[in-house]
Scaffold this active site. Sequence first.
Site, PDB file in Angstrom:
ATOM      1  N   LYS A 115       0.866  -1.190   0.000  1.00  0.00           N
ATOM      2  CA  LYS A 115       0.000   0.000   0.000  1.00  0.00           C
ATOM      3  C   LYS A 115       0.892   1.226   0.000  1.00  0.00           C
ATOM      4  CE  LYS A 115      -4.484   1.010   0.310  1.00  0.00           C
ATOM      5  NZ  LYS A 115      -5.665   0.250  -0.113  1.00  0.00           N
TER       6      LYS A 115
HETATM    7  P1  NAD Z   1     -13.135   7.674  -2.710  1.00  0.00           P
HETATM    8  O1  NAD Z   1     -12.132   8.739  -2.548  1.00  0.00           O
HETATM    9  O2  NAD Z   1     -13.713   7.405  -4.057  1.00  0.00           O
HETATM   10  O3  NAD Z   1     -14.385   7.951  -1.701  1.00  0.00           O
HETATM   11  C1  NAD Z   1     -14.193   8.137  -0.333  1.00  0.00           C
HETATM   12  C2  NAD Z   1     -15.528   8.519   0.282  1.00  0.00           C
HETATM   13  O4  NAD Z   1     -15.373   8.624   1.710  1.00  0.00           O
HETATM   14  C3  NAD Z   1     -16.042   9.874  -0.186  1.00  0.00           C
HETATM   15  O5  NAD Z   1     -17.444   9.820  -0.378  1.00  0.00           O
HETATM   16  C4  NAD Z   1     -15.709  10.794   0.986  1.00  0.00           C
HETATM   17  O6  NAD Z   1     -16.550  11.925   1.064  1.00  0.00           O
HETATM   18  C5  NAD Z   1     -15.948   9.846   2.145  1.00  0.00           C
HETATM   19  N1  NAD Z   1     -15.315  10.312   3.376  1.00  0.00           N
HETATM   20  C6  NAD Z   1     -14.054  10.775   3.555  1.00  0.00           C
HETATM   21  N2  NAD Z   1     -13.871  11.156   4.824  1.00  0.00           N
HETATM   22  C7  NAD Z   1     -15.033  10.919   5.473  1.00  0.00           C
HETATM   23  C8  NAD Z   1     -15.472  11.093   6.809  1.00  0.00           C
HETATM   24  N3  NAD Z   1     -14.671  11.603   7.739  1.00  0.00           N
HETATM   25  N4  NAD Z   1     -16.746  10.732   7.124  1.00  0.00           N
HETATM   26  C9  NAD Z   1     -17.576  10.219   6.185  1.00  0.00           C
HETATM   27  N5  NAD Z   1     -17.213  10.033   4.912  1.00  0.00           N
HETATM   28  C10 NAD Z   1     -15.961  10.369   4.549  1.00  0.00           C
HETATM   29  O7  NAD Z   1     -12.483   6.363  -2.093  1.00  0.00           O
HETATM   30  P2  NAD Z   1     -12.858   4.833  -2.378  1.00  0.00           P
HETATM   31  O8  NAD Z   1     -11.945   4.334  -3.431  1.00  0.00           O
HETATM   32  O9  NAD Z   1     -14.330   4.706  -2.539  1.00  0.00           O
HETATM   33  O10 NAD Z   1     -12.400   4.160  -1.012  1.00  0.00           O
HETATM   34  C11 NAD Z   1     -13.247   4.079   0.132  1.00  0.00           C
HETATM   35  C12 NAD Z   1     -12.775   2.966   1.028  1.00  0.00           C
HETATM   36  O11 NAD Z   1     -12.781   1.742   0.291  1.00  0.00           O
HETATM   37  C13 NAD Z   1     -11.345   3.114   1.561  1.00  0.00           C
HETATM   38  O12 NAD Z   1     -11.276   2.537   2.846  1.00  0.00           O
HETATM   39  C14 NAD Z   1     -10.536   2.279   0.586  1.00  0.00           C
HETATM   40  O13 NAD Z   1      -9.322   1.829   1.143  1.00  0.00           O
HETATM   41  C15 NAD Z   1     -11.510   1.144   0.355  1.00  0.00           C
HETATM   42  N6  NAD Z   1     -11.251   0.382  -0.867  1.00  0.00           N
HETATM   43  C16 NAD Z   1     -11.224   0.975  -2.090  1.00  0.00           C
HETATM   44  C17 NAD Z   1     -10.998   0.195  -3.220  1.00  0.00           C
HETATM   45  C18 NAD Z   1     -11.037   0.770  -4.602  1.00  0.00           C
HETATM   46  O14 NAD Z   1     -10.934  -0.006  -5.568  1.00  0.00           O
HETATM   47  N7  NAD Z   1     -11.208   2.069  -4.790  1.00  0.00           N
HETATM   48  C19 NAD Z   1     -10.758  -1.175  -3.093  1.00  0.00           C
HETATM   49  C20 NAD Z   1     -10.813  -1.765  -1.829  1.00  0.00           C
HETATM   50  C21 NAD Z   1     -11.060  -0.966  -0.727  1.00  0.00           C
END
Ligand code: NAD
Length: 425
Positions: A115
């Site tokens: 990561k």
């Molecule tokens: P992203 O940047 O597309 O979205 C993040 C979301 O979280 C946004 O809606 C943002 O407003 C919200 N957010 C941020 N801070 C916040 C807070 N304090 N309270 C409430 N909401 C908040 O990111 P993503 O890619 O959707 O990732 C989200 C989660 O999923 C992370 O934990 C990431 O590690 C995990 N994840 C992502 C992927 C991927 O393929 N993108 C894969 C596996 C896991």
Amino acid sequence: MSHAVPSYLHPDHLGPWGVYLQQVDRVIPYLGHLARWAETLKRPKRALIVDVPIQMDNGTVAHFEGYRVQHNTSRGPGKGGVRFHQDVTLSEVMALSAWMSIKNAAVNVPYGGAKGGIRVDPKTLSLGELERMTRRYTSEIGIIIGPTKDIPAPDVNTNEQTMAWMMDTYSMNEGATATGVVTGKPIDLGGSLGRREATGRGVYTVGVEAAKHIGLDISSAKIAVQGFGNVGGIAAKLFAQAGATIVAVQDHGGTIAMASGLDVNALLLHVANTGSVAGFALADVLPDAEFWSVACDILIPAALEQQITETNAHRIQARMVIEGANGPTTPQADDILQDRGILVVPDVIANAGGVTVSYFEWVQDFSSFFWSEDEINSRLVRIMQDAFAVVWQVGLDHQVSLRTATFIVGCKRILHARELRGLYP
Ligand code: NAD
């Protein structure tokens, strides 16, 4: 034979790495003879901290702190996303890299775990500054990444454009186009169909499987989602398409709710235009703390770590929590939810859809032969269903939570590979 643990690796070290260590400790009793190698899981193989200096638009020079951690490479090259966020720390990146190791092993893709991240609020940078920071960071971590070494991907606040800049920077430094160095790229640069939706689709797929086991009908389920980005937004859309009602959504801008159901497509458009769910006209506004006690059947945390804690786990109304985010539930909250009979489908299986299609993308890049979206989605669904079935059975066999069951499956695969490879020298 010293097992003295460096201070930053100690369980008392607060933060996500401490949470991960507690999760590993819960699994050690189930590892049989492989427990001999368990210490491997408690130390990242390699952690790189880099200084990322860039020229800002106003002519000043700013320095950002970047990280790339390779937790384990026993089963294959490192694999895991890159996060741009003001709260990124080494502890967080270490934990996220370790969860990638477990996840990749749980769905049996041939990767270790890694990561990366930069401690920055990207919303404060211009597009040019963001590009210069991404490129300098890529160049700095270029000494340890590569298509057969460690393959980054998008995470919070990074996207296809970020991956295009990373791919180009790495390729320029190598003097050869290396599409396989990152996944989650734009389709026109060797990206894969279905990758953008893959994590949300995986959340949806395991959610449907888990719901069958607890007799929950998705088509009449009420769902609350925290985080409406790549993961939360797509998962909400797929559940809504299956007939579920999205009753509340929270993001960094605020919390909105509508008992009769939010119009998910209109909300996705609003977020694309404004950057947040705040200000969405067709909903009521809730105080942020009330999000956790919203009446619902399924709760999907899809934002950041340590959101479900001792302080709010008692208030959750859902029958099932599906962890779209990585590390959203603390071990203490996990116990509370289990005692209350709330099923938790853990991150290490629930959000593995993204890395699964990243694996497909990497394979397609190596062979320069690209698959249809139907082929990708059907392979993804099959892998997720099969992996979930294995985890469910291990949970039943050992009478443990699905998190511990997924860790048992993942840790055994990692440590078996460790044992087969042996120690060098
Ligand atoms: P992203 O940047 O597309 O979205 C993040 C979301 O979280 C946004 O809606 C943002 O407003 C919200 N957010 C941020 N801070 C916040 C807070 N304090 N309270 C409430 N909401 C908040 O990111 P993503 O890619 O959707 O990732 C989200 C989660 O999923 C992370 O934990 C990431 O590690 C995990 N994840 C992502 C992927 C991927 O393929 N993108 C894969 C596996 C896991």
